[in-house]
Design a protein around this motif. Sequence first.
Motif: not given
Length: 399
Positions: A220-241
């Motif tokens: 779960a941490l690894a998955e979050r970090l992959r998002t976190a290193r890209d502004y918190g953007n999961p891919g749709d520009y609606d940033t999660l954090f």
Amino acid sequence: MTTDTLALPAALGGTPAFPDGLPLTRVRVPDRRALLERLATVLDSGQLTNGPTVAELELRAAELLDVPHVVAVSNCTAGLMLVLQAAGVGGGRPVVMPGFTFSATAHAAHWAGGTPVFAEAREQDVTLDPEDAAARLAAADRPAALMATHVYGTPCQVERLQEVADEAGVPLVYDAAHGLGSRRRGVPVGGFGLAEVFSMSPTKVAVAGEGGLVATRDAALAERLRTARDYGNPGDYDTLFPGLNARMSELHAAVGLNWLAELPERVAHRGALATDFARRVAGLPGLRPALPEAGDVSTFKDLTLIVDEEVFGLGAPELGRALGAEGIDSRRYFHPPVQRQRAYAHLGQAHALPRTDRLAGSVLTLPLWSHMDERVVGRIADAVLRIHPYAHRLRAAGV
């Protein structure tokens, strides 16, 4: 040495050991042809970020470290910041960490919203003292995390530190900037604590130009970090954090893969050089290299001496100047310790770590490169041995 003039230290008129100078670090790129081919492939692809080269580096590093997850980031500090953010450090809560470390350890906790609380170093190897850390965690109000640093590549007391973190109910995060290739009792550094964050900057044993790697067993941490290193953007520009732009580029990953390929051999060579140096200066009063415990493997990112001024006759700064006259570069890693630095004066902890103060005042780091040969190490050791008998004359001369 055949004459008195040659036997004298250079600071007293003798011939310098290295007339052309010996820098602290020197980078030699391994297998340049293979690297250029890899870089050409990246450039031809037209994809300089979020591509297959970073993914390959992560896979190769995970295999080397024997961990399920590695996330490449732009640098070690950013990786630490994102791990601490994910761990819930914030609101000014205390983060216990060594005072004897590079300032980035504390900076990462500060930027993640925590408050550094500094703990003592161990006398033996200047890594974090688990018992002092335990006492400071117990005294802290709602501590958020425990951080430790594999100083110079020397593995920490990971078993006891995990017990300390578990007893306090906090996550354990390692600043493993120096530790890519180190081993604790046969186990690769990388799988301890919640996460271990490595540096691949130019002064390290494995280089990407600039870059870092976060190793973890927590999916779960690894998955979050992959998002976190890209502004918190999961891919749709609606940033999660609120994340960071902490991506490693494809070009840096290509360089990192090139260096990673020969890492075990490079670490073994550095260890042999450090062991040879320690053997050559063994018995010299008031001086000892900072070495790992028997059975552990250090990257020896730094070859550091601990100098007892009263016994050796010179303090670390004076020895550094005497070696400078020999053409030998040196640094004082880590002086001043972080609790003494102006950035953290507001915390009022400057006088809280007498052992750390003494050790930090006693350290001197000498040149060590991955492609250095034993003859150079022998000449460095000879220079130290040549200086010692003249310690009082050098001090009287104001060196």
